[in-house]
Design an enzyme around this catalytic site. Structure first.
Site, PDB file in Angstrom:
ATOM      1  N   THR A   1      11.016  -3.613   0.876  1.00  0.00           N
ATOM      2  CA  THR A   1       9.763  -4.351   1.033  1.00  0.00           C
ATOM      3  C   THR A   1       9.788  -5.524   0.063  1.00  0.00           C
ATOM      4  OG1 THR A   1       7.399  -4.351   0.478  1.00  0.00           O
ATOM      5  CG2 THR A   1       8.716  -2.597  -0.473  1.00  0.00           C
ATOM      6  N   ILE A   2       9.206  -6.636   0.463  1.00  0.00           N
ATOM      7  CA  ILE A   2       9.200  -7.783  -0.439  1.00  0.00           C
ATOM      8  C   ILE A   2       8.220  -7.589  -1.599  1.00  0.00           C
ATOM      9  CG2 ILE A   2       9.847  -9.421   1.379  1.00  0.00           C
ATOM     10  CD1 ILE A   2       6.902 -10.421   1.270  1.00  0.00           C
ATOM     11  N   ASP A   3       7.332  -6.580  -1.493  1.00  0.00           N
ATOM     12  CA  ASP A   3       6.246  -6.452  -2.463  1.00  0.00           C
ATOM     13  C   ASP A   3       6.662  -5.757  -3.767  1.00  0.00           C
ATOM     14  OD1 ASP A   3       4.546  -7.584  -0.532  1.00  0.00           O
ATOM     15  OD2 ASP A   3       4.234  -5.624   0.381  1.00  0.00           O
TER      16      ASP A   3
ATOM     17  N   MET B   1       2.313 -13.523  -1.451  1.00  0.00           N
ATOM     18  CA  MET B   1       2.144 -12.144  -0.982  1.00  0.00           C
ATOM     19  C   MET B   1       2.316 -11.126  -2.119  1.00  0.00           C
ATOM     20  SD  MET B   1       3.841 -11.962   2.789  1.00  0.00           S
ATOM     21  CE  MET B   1       2.904 -12.428   4.251  1.00  0.00           C
ATOM     22  N   GLY B   2       2.284  -9.826  -1.773  1.00  0.00           N
ATOM     23  CA  GLY B   2       2.468  -8.766  -2.757  1.00  0.00           C
ATOM     24  C   GLY B   2       1.603  -7.546  -2.504  1.00  0.00           C
ATOM     25  N   ARG B   3       0.842  -7.595  -1.393  1.00  0.00           N
ATOM     26  CA  ARG B   3      -0.107  -6.511  -1.074  1.00  0.00           C
ATOM     27  C   ARG B   3      -1.064  -6.305  -2.252  1.00  0.00           C
ATOM     28  NH1 ARG B   3       1.134  -0.891   1.600  1.00  0.00           N
ATOM     29  NH2 ARG B   3       2.461  -0.787  -0.218  1.00  0.00           N
TER      30      ARG B   3
ATOM     31  N   GLY C   1       6.536  -3.566   6.814  1.00  0.00           N
ATOM     32  CA  GLY C   1       6.848  -4.990   6.874  1.00  0.00           C
ATOM     33  C   GLY C   1       8.341  -5.203   6.729  1.00  0.00           C
TER      34      GLY C   1
ATOM     35  N   ASP D   1       6.383  -2.821  -4.587  1.00  0.00           N
ATOM     36  CA  ASP D   1       5.359  -1.873  -5.042  1.00  0.00           C
ATOM     37  C   ASP D   1       5.716  -0.428  -4.731  1.00  0.00           C
ATOM     38  OD1 ASP D   1       5.191  -2.234  -2.342  1.00  0.00           O
ATOM     39  OD2 ASP D   1       3.001  -2.342  -2.265  1.00  0.00           O
TER      40      ASP D   1
ATOM     41  N   GLY E   1       8.738   0.849   2.824  1.00  0.00           N
ATOM     42  CA  GLY E   1       7.934   0.950   1.619  1.00  0.00           C
ATOM     43  C   GLY E   1       7.254   2.304   1.513  1.00  0.00           C
ATOM     44  N   ASP E   2       6.215   2.389   0.684  1.00  0.00           N
ATOM     45  CA  ASP E   2       5.615   3.705   0.450  1.00  0.00           C
ATOM     46  C   ASP E   2       4.945   4.263   1.705  1.00  0.00           C
ATOM     47  OD1 ASP E   2       3.469   2.019   0.470  1.00  0.00           O
ATOM     48  OD2 ASP E   2       2.635   2.670  -1.436  1.00  0.00           O
ATOM     49  N   GLY E   3       4.391   3.400   2.547  1.00  0.00           N
ATOM     50  CA  GLY E   3       3.808   3.881   3.791  1.00  0.00           C
ATOM     51  C   GLY E   3       4.864   4.563   4.654  1.00  0.00           C
TER      52      GLY E   3
ATOM     53  N   ALA F   1       4.776 -22.411 -12.948  1.00  0.00           N
ATOM     54  CA  ALA F   1       3.382 -22.621 -12.559  1.00  0.00           C
ATOM     55  C   ALA F   1       2.529 -22.604 -13.818  1.00  0.00           C
ATOM     56  CB  ALA F   1       2.931 -21.541 -11.580  1.00  0.00           C
TER      57      ALA F   1
ATOM     58  N   ARG G   1      -2.830 -33.543  -8.915  1.00  0.00           N
ATOM     59  CA  ARG G   1      -3.886 -32.771  -8.287  1.00  0.00           C
ATOM     60  C   ARG G   1      -3.723 -31.276  -8.590  1.00  0.00           C
ATOM     61  NH1 ARG G   1      -4.364 -34.425  -2.191  1.00  0.00           N
ATOM     62  NH2 ARG G   1      -5.442 -36.281  -2.899  1.00  0.00           N
TER      63      ARG G   1
ATOM     64  N   ARG H   1       4.136  -0.856  13.406  1.00  0.00           N
ATOM     65  CA  ARG H   1       3.253   0.220  12.995  1.00  0.00           C
ATOM     66  C   ARG H   1       3.228   1.290  14.075  1.00  0.00           C
ATOM     67  NH1 ARG H   1      -1.867  -3.225  11.581  1.00  0.00           N
ATOM     68  NH2 ARG H   1      -0.464  -4.869  12.300  1.00  0.00           N
TER      69      ARG H   1
ATOM     70  N   ALA I   1      25.679  -1.602   5.576  1.00  0.00           N
ATOM     71  CA  ALA I   1      26.364  -0.718   4.629  1.00  0.00           C
ATOM     72  C   ALA I   1      26.354   0.719   5.136  1.00  0.00           C
ATOM     73  CB  ALA I   1      25.686  -0.808   3.257  1.00  0.00           C
TER      74      ALA I   1
END
Lengths: 331, 331, 331, 331
Positions: free
Chosen positions: C127-129, C171-173, C12, C131, C103-105, C188, C164, C73, C23
């Site tokens: 990655t934005i996650d 997100m975050g996988r 991603g 992780d 990322g890790d993938g 929140a 309400r 991918r 850089a």
């Protein structure tokens, strides 16, 4: 019949110039016209500096500040020889139509060029100052208001924290459009614009009266004065010093400066730029020349270039009255 | 003579409602009127829930999203009994004038109230959807365009990175104002709006043709379709599936959702809200009633409330043509 | 000695990937290395799709979202044949070092490649996650928090206006970093993250208890629950329905979606990306390989790629405790 | 046992101070402590000006810039009599713990107070300048970097359009944290910070060499120099004039000014402020006093107040090296 079109940006850069260039590229591609972009304003005409603009150039262009064609002042172009050289270069490239994006100075340049070149000349108003007669808004004006307002929103945080008086200088050349609207939209406490500037003494008294009335009611308060550039004799620091000595309290001057020219254009500037650029290309090949394409009351208009600087565009009366109304009584 | 004025916000909240409340407070203070704010839309009228609004409430209010008076739906008010109860409460407080900030549903409520109450009723158009006839723009509309455009700008980053097709659903109720202008200002590749929706098959073919033409020219490309809510039968996912199976490639649906209702108002909404609020208070005590205060061609107008929902406000032709022109030929 | 370096972005896309590429270009130029950029992640390796990257490419690149090298991918690369083909292509171009931003993938892909290619392989976490084990933050993570927080700030305007309940999916996988920090920074009222998810019934009860306690104290209130993606069985709508039927009031689900991947990187991501890219190029030509360059406690670290997915990076304890502390008692 | 806690903000305001106050309110409420907020920094202590802070005050507070407790300088407090009076007032209200949010000047004030008052004193670092030793970052620092970077991003649009040299002055008091990181994150072409300032002649030569090298390679270029305030003898205009006369071309100075103090805090400042505020309240009632609560390597630390100004916090070496590396070779 296929046409050869040229475009340039001139004068101070303004957010949305690139959105306008993008619209011109797309419209020319649709019509089958060839399009070149002259670089560095009128310098490009003199030095035959240009590049061909195709759809490739338009990707991710609408959101970019500045101008990919660059801008610059050009003294050499102002002479008769300058116009002659430019005309020769335009003829050499077989240009049918020249589109100039800029302010009144740029349009005067276009008029000057017409003394030596009989090709079609179209103008599109692009400047943050909005000081071009014949149109409601110039490309870049909406973004500049938002940039100034965001900055004043930030200044207010500090002004409130310290209950202090701040002077914020906003651009606009010799017009108060930016200052007035930024002041109104940021809930500033006072605004000084050239169109309504009486004299230093009177403005100073009004400001002081207002601060004192507020203090009497509320104790210490923050107070933000938006000041159009070029209006206060001696500049912002002079006003700050005079006000400070009168009020016996610190007065902080903040000059927003060139930050106001840049940034990704807001939607209203992207929309205006796209409409005007598309409309201008629709006029290519017609008899119309030496006109500016602007928008008045949400419709495109064609205005002789000469009229764009013939008179001083007045401030919107409704904005002025609203500002006066909301300035008088404020917490 | 001093007047007693009440204000309420009703319907979906919109950025700039607070700026409008602020202007009304200041204008009432200047005129020496008493002002109360009813809470939770028409519910406040029924439950006599309100607060007095003074200058204290206006500090740092212009930049806040949402509405400090809250909003809500109110079924009970729609009955004749509801209108009677509301009228009784207004009389009990001696209210001379009620100002309603909201959309056409809110204005219908005001008209309904007038069957039982003979006080003065003024409306101010506040909704992100811009679907109120008789005015060029509603308070909140400009900010919603900018919010949608910022989001689409972000989606494009990912769309470009993966050269993927994205569908972005934009609000607007049953009108295409937001979708059309957000698409135009974000350089989206296609837009689907109710005003120009023929049928699913035709729209699908146009999208596919355009993607294929682009791919033939450029190889893999990103492609962003902006879709107005409530227009595609079955919703965004249905369109995504159909398009995906046709194109044999992934199609990602993104629904911007309630994010579009919030946020600090942009300058144009702050200015519009301030002008309309100030102007409305200027009409307090006149014979004029059951009218909406709007802006047409930069001037305030007074429109009978009934006309605001009598016909469907058309899209701006110039925007439609520009979108069509720029959609056909795009890199 | 001069080296030939290649870089690709995979997985991603994340804001700051371009800052990292910039850089790397500058650092390679300084060292006199040749640099190419493979396009579309590992697909570029298989199809020998690449471009030479020089300083020209770096102008105005630091602030751009997405990735100019594109991402995608690549199933074909996962086979042994895929790795063999990639290795052959790298050898054909004489590449000494491959830098993989992802990322890790993406790092698993790099490890897979090493079975067929003995060149130097360096990873940079993008990655934005967040992780990826072995580093404090991944490139893109800071911007994604800010994007989510800005969106929740906007949702709160509407939530407050209507008092309400809103559910906001972040997100975050399979990790709760984004959700936890976005919830904490946006004030929140509740957060659901995979690392601390017990079971549906328990979470539901806690939410309901908290809303009811708040209502008892304050009357109607707004309430925002941030929900990490992939954590609630059946998804956000299922939770919304259950909560709505329990509370007998409307509950609005909002899925922030792909907006979170895009946008101009915030300063912290630009800084992290620039440091890691510069540091990685400093390792070119050393014996170090199959390592990720990350930052721990503000210092660069070198972590074997295999360790980056060997264990699940835990949430920051201090953030968890602060969230728990501030969630319990809230207006 | 229940405690009586007081909090004040002092020194220059910083984004996130309100987020910190919010966290302190919530934590005190959870513990059952009473909390008052002194107004206008140490002035509030002298004049017994304060308000009780309850959960009501915390709604929509996390995102507000400035400080709801106001700040101010206070000469009177610096005397022995000042400290005595403050101590008497604290005793009169039965305050057990005083939490001071501010910079080193504010902490010196707290130490001074301790000569007359034996209650517990805790400090939390809040200043945009980051010049407090013993912690990695101060509350407000992250937002100020982002504000400066956004402004420089805008200046670059104009700089590029005109291929002009701009000097941008960034705040930081006597430290280069803001300037260095803003320069690095905005891809500025040169940075001048006090920690690495040799002498005017040498800096000037380096700048000129770099511009000339760039011009030789590329023709006219834009060039942005970020300058920390208080470092160039004679100020920004002096540097602009010297550089302009050397380069024979216009050099524009831009002073970002007080805009840098304001604005809604970015996520990292909200998170830091919330953690530190929560942690500080956790120490109320312990023996620990005259300490600052900061964060080092993502963990809370307790630092004797005296150490926070005992030495000059050095710039992060990794940032310095990266800046040097990326400044040398740039397009």
């Amino acid at each position: 019949m296929s046409k050869r079109v040229a475009v340039l940006t001139s004068g101070g850069d303004a957010p949305g110039m690139n959105a306008c260039i993008r619209a011109i590229v797309i419209a020319c591609e649709t019509k089958g016209y060839t399009l070149i972009g002259y670089l560095h304003g009128y310098n490009g005409l003199l030095n035959q500096e240009y590049e061909t603009l195709s759809l490739n150039a338009t990707h991710n262009l609408i959101q970019q500040g500045g101008t990919i064609l660059h801008s610059a002042r050009c003294e050499a172009f102002k002479s008769h020889q300058g116009a002659k050289d430019a005309a020769k270069n335009l003829q050499a490239l077989g240009i049918d139509t020249l589109i100039v994006i800029g302010g009144d100075g740029s349009f005067k340049g276009a008029q000057h060029l017409s003394t030596c070149w009989d090709g079609q000349i179209l103008g599109i108003p692009g400047t943050i100052d909005n000081d071009v007669a014949g149109c409601d808004a110039t490309v870049g004006y909406y973004t500049a208001i938002d940039t100034a307002v965001s900055s004043i929103d930030k200044v207010r945080d500090t002004a409130d924290a310290f209950e202090r008086i701040f002077l914020v200088e906003v651009m606009g050349r010799h017009a108060g459009f930016l200052a007035l609207n930024a002041a109104l939209a940021s809930a500033a406490d006072y605004v000084i614009v050239p169109e309504r500037f009486d004299n230093e003494q009177q403005e100073l008294e009004r400001i002081i009266n207002q601060i004192e009335a507020r203090r009497k009611l509320k104790g210490p308060v923050s107070f933000i004065v938006v000041v159009a550039e070029n209006v206060w004799p001696g500049g912002l620091n002079t006003l700050a010093e005079r006000l400070s000595s009168h009020m016996q309290s610190e007065v902080r001057p903040v000059t927003l400066g060139h930050v106001q020219r840049g940034g990704s254009p807001v939607s209203q500037d992207r929309l205006l730029a796209t409409k005007l650029g598309t409309y201008a290309v629709g006029l290519v090949g017609t008899e119309k020349t030496l006109i500016m394409i602007g928008e008045v009351d949400h419709h495109p208009v064609e205005v002789p270039l000469k009229e764009t600087w013939a008179y001083t565009k007045p401030l919107d009366e409704c904005s002025v009255e609203t500002m006066l109304a909301t300035m008088n009584q404020r917490y």
